[in-house]
Design a protein around this motif. Sequence first.
Motif, PDB file in Angstrom:
ATOM      1  N   UNK A  57       0.845  -1.187   0.000  1.00  0.00           N
ATOM      2  CA  UNK A  57       0.000   0.000   0.000  1.00  0.00           C
ATOM      3  C   UNK A  57       0.884   1.242   0.000  1.00  0.00           C
ATOM      4  N   UNK A  58       0.250   2.397  -0.225  1.00  0.00           N
ATOM      5  CA  UNK A  58       0.999   3.638  -0.305  1.00  0.00           C
ATOM      6  C   UNK A  58       1.719   3.942   1.006  1.00  0.00           C
ATOM      7  N   UNK A  59       3.000   4.321   0.896  1.00  0.00           N
ATOM      8  CA  UNK A  59       3.784   4.811   2.025  1.00  0.00           C
ATOM      9  C   UNK A  59       4.228   6.229   1.711  1.00  0.00           C
ATOM     10  N   UNK A  60       3.962   7.139   2.635  1.00  0.00           N
ATOM     11  CA  UNK A  60       4.300   8.546   2.445  1.00  0.00           C
ATOM     12  C   UNK A  60       5.768   8.755   2.797  1.00  0.00           C
ATOM     13  N   UNK A  61       6.609   8.977   1.774  1.00  0.00           N
ATOM     14  CA  UNK A  61       8.041   9.102   1.996  1.00  0.00           C
ATOM     15  C   UNK A  61       8.452  10.496   2.430  1.00  0.00           C
ATOM     16  N   UNK A  62       7.487  11.432   2.537  1.00  0.00           N
ATOM     17  CA  UNK A  62       7.803  12.727   3.127  1.00  0.00           C
ATOM     18  C   UNK A  62       8.291  12.566   4.560  1.00  0.00           C
ATOM     19  N   UNK A  63       7.869  11.462   5.201  1.00  0.00           N
ATOM     20  CA  UNK A  63       8.248  11.225   6.589  1.00  0.00           C
ATOM     21  C   UNK A  63       9.526  10.404   6.719  1.00  0.00           C
ATOM     22  N   UNK A  64      10.156  10.062   5.596  1.00  0.00           N
ATOM     23  CA  UNK A  64      11.329   9.188   5.657  1.00  0.00           C
ATOM     24  C   UNK A  64      12.570   9.846   5.047  1.00  0.00           C
ATOM     25  N   UNK A  65      12.463  10.312   3.803  1.00  0.00           N
ATOM     26  CA  UNK A  65      13.643  10.709   3.035  1.00  0.00           C
ATOM     27  C   UNK A  65      13.871  12.217   3.111  1.00  0.00           C
ATOM     28  N   UNK A  66      15.117  12.602   3.299  1.00  0.00           N
ATOM     29  CA  UNK A  66      15.539  13.999   3.311  1.00  0.00           C
ATOM     30  C   UNK A  66      16.196  14.297   1.971  1.00  0.00           C
ATOM     31  N   UNK A  67      15.672  15.275   1.228  1.00  0.00           N
ATOM     32  CA  UNK A  67      16.257  15.642  -0.058  1.00  0.00           C
ATOM     33  C   UNK A  67      17.113  16.889   0.024  1.00  0.00           C
ATOM     34  N   UNK A  68      17.337  17.404   1.240  1.00  0.00           N
ATOM     35  CA  UNK A  68      18.248  18.525   1.418  1.00  0.00           C
ATOM     36  C   UNK A  68      17.638  19.860   1.077  1.00  0.00           C
ATOM     37  N   UNK A  69      18.312  20.928   1.477  1.00  0.00           N
ATOM     38  CA  UNK A  69      17.863  22.290   1.174  1.00  0.00           C
ATOM     39  C   UNK A  69      19.073  23.162   0.931  1.00  0.00           C
ATOM     40  N   UNK A  70      18.873  24.208   0.126  1.00  0.00           N
ATOM     41  CA  UNK A  70      19.974  25.094  -0.222  1.00  0.00           C
ATOM     42  C   UNK A  70      20.365  26.005   0.940  1.00  0.00           C
ATOM     43  N   UNK A  71      19.401  26.298   1.855  1.00  0.00           N
ATOM     44  CA  UNK A  71      19.692  27.087   3.050  1.00  0.00           C
ATOM     45  C   UNK A  71      19.105  26.372   4.245  1.00  0.00           C
ATOM     46  N   UNK A  72      19.670  26.618   5.417  1.00  0.00           N
ATOM     47  CA  UNK A  72      19.162  25.979   6.616  1.00  0.00           C
ATOM     48  C   UNK A  72      17.814  26.550   7.001  1.00  0.00           C
ATOM     49  N   UNK A  73      16.903  25.675   7.387  1.00  0.00           N
ATOM     50  CA  UNK A  73      15.587  26.084   7.849  1.00  0.00           C
ATOM     51  C   UNK A  73      15.732  26.874   9.147  1.00  0.00           C
ATOM     52  N   UNK A  74      15.091  28.042   9.221  1.00  0.00           N
ATOM     53  CA  UNK A  74      15.220  28.903  10.400  1.00  0.00           C
ATOM     54  C   UNK A  74      14.160  28.626  11.446  1.00  0.00           C
ATOM     55  N   UNK A  75      13.396  27.563  11.285  1.00  0.00           N
ATOM     56  CA  UNK A  75      12.386  27.210  12.273  1.00  0.00           C
ATOM     57  C   UNK A  75      13.042  26.445  13.412  1.00  0.00           C
ATOM     58  N   UNK A  76      12.226  25.790  14.225  1.00  0.00           N
ATOM     59  CA  UNK A  76      12.742  25.031  15.354  1.00  0.00           C
ATOM     60  C   UNK A  76      13.606  23.848  14.923  1.00  0.00           C
ATOM     61  N   UNK A  77      13.638  23.533  13.616  1.00  0.00           N
ATOM     62  CA  UNK A  77      14.424  22.404  13.154  1.00  0.00           C
ATOM     63  C   UNK A  77      15.917  22.577  13.425  1.00  0.00           C
ATOM     64  N   UNK A  78      16.403  23.813  13.600  1.00  0.00           N
ATOM     65  CA  UNK A  78      17.835  24.026  13.755  1.00  0.00           C
ATOM     66  C   UNK A  78      18.269  23.983  15.210  1.00  0.00           C
ATOM     67  N   UNK A  79      17.322  23.849  16.153  1.00  0.00           N
ATOM     68  CA  UNK A  79      17.672  23.814  17.559  1.00  0.00           C
ATOM     69  C   UNK A  79      17.917  22.376  18.018  1.00  0.00           C
TER      70      UNK A  79
END
Length: 382
Positions: free
Chosen positions: A24-46
């Motif tokens: 069945x369908x598995x949502x890979x948004x919750x698994x794979x990191x495709x990277x970003x050109x700049x660091x996210x400034x939200x709570x993700x960096x703490x």
Amino acid sequence: MLVSQIATIVNEVNAEVTGTEAIENIDLNEVVDTGSEILDTSDKIFDNYVRSLIDHIGKVVFVNRPYTGSTPSVMMDSWEYGAILEKVQYEGVPEAEENDTWDLQDGHSYDPNIFYKPTVSAKFFSERRTFDVPMSFANRQIKSAFSNAPQVQAFFSMIETAISNGMTVKMDGLVNLTIANAIATVYKNRATRPAQFYPLVTRYVAATGDSSVTTANALVKPEFIRWASVTMRRVASRMAKFSTVFNIGEKYRHTSNDRLKLILHSDFVSLAEAYLYSDTYHQEYVKLPHADEVAFWQGSGSAFGWADTSKLIVTPRGDEDPITITDIVGIFFDRDALGVSNLDRRVTSNYNPKAEFTNNWYKFDAGYFNDFNENVVVFTLD
């Protein structure tokens, strides 16, 4: 650093991999990191302890591979400190200019003091996935069921083995999903990136005019398998050339033989060996490139049938809708295109003196990444 709990997903993967549930369908948004050109400034960096300290970059990778001309095995590593994988690369190819050495003119000034800025970018992979498996051990209480200490130890060893086997199945399933995200993303972009997607039957019929070969019977047609093998060898050779056509980011890349990772469906490999090698004197002319083999891409189904084992139903990272892909034969990719990073497997425990038992938590953390600035090619029977 964003750490996501994926216990539900790994349990679903466990059921599909072991054949107890249909794919069945598995949502890979919750698994794979495709990277970003700049660091996210939200709570993700703490950090995930006091939640006020900024995560440090734990590892820096420079895209630096000299060009010399003409999974599943995926890379795994870890580091003790830091949280972010930073990948640094040179953008494009430096442009040439005229060589003034051979064009000297009387009275002309030649300025050697011009500044030529290198064009460099960085990509950040800062996500991690985690789950644990809890298990309680009661040594004193279990003694009444056995005759001696070795039997008790063998009993607990059996439990440890079952836990280890379960963890391995789950980890293998997550690696498969990392590969699945790459396959689904290439498939989604197949119209605009045709060099990355090979519908083998369609291309075979177009090249030979032999319309008797179809998706349904292709795997038992020696002439098709021979042509598919040659095509794969040709693609591997082309990926070694300096080019932008084999990656979605259109970056200048080349994947030499020592960097190339190949994963093929085991059914395709077995049939190729049976139909091509058994009656061929010069096997090296038709032999498939050496590759890792998988029995299925997402799940086995109830009977390891081709319809189940060659299929993916996933929601790739960045999408909201599931994609179904059938008849997947294989994937070729650069070793930097996908993998498992910062693998950390450990056990913590707590003894309860009142009830006299010990709780163990078998913990697992890792980052699963795809980098679509690197070369990836997918083959199907379409």
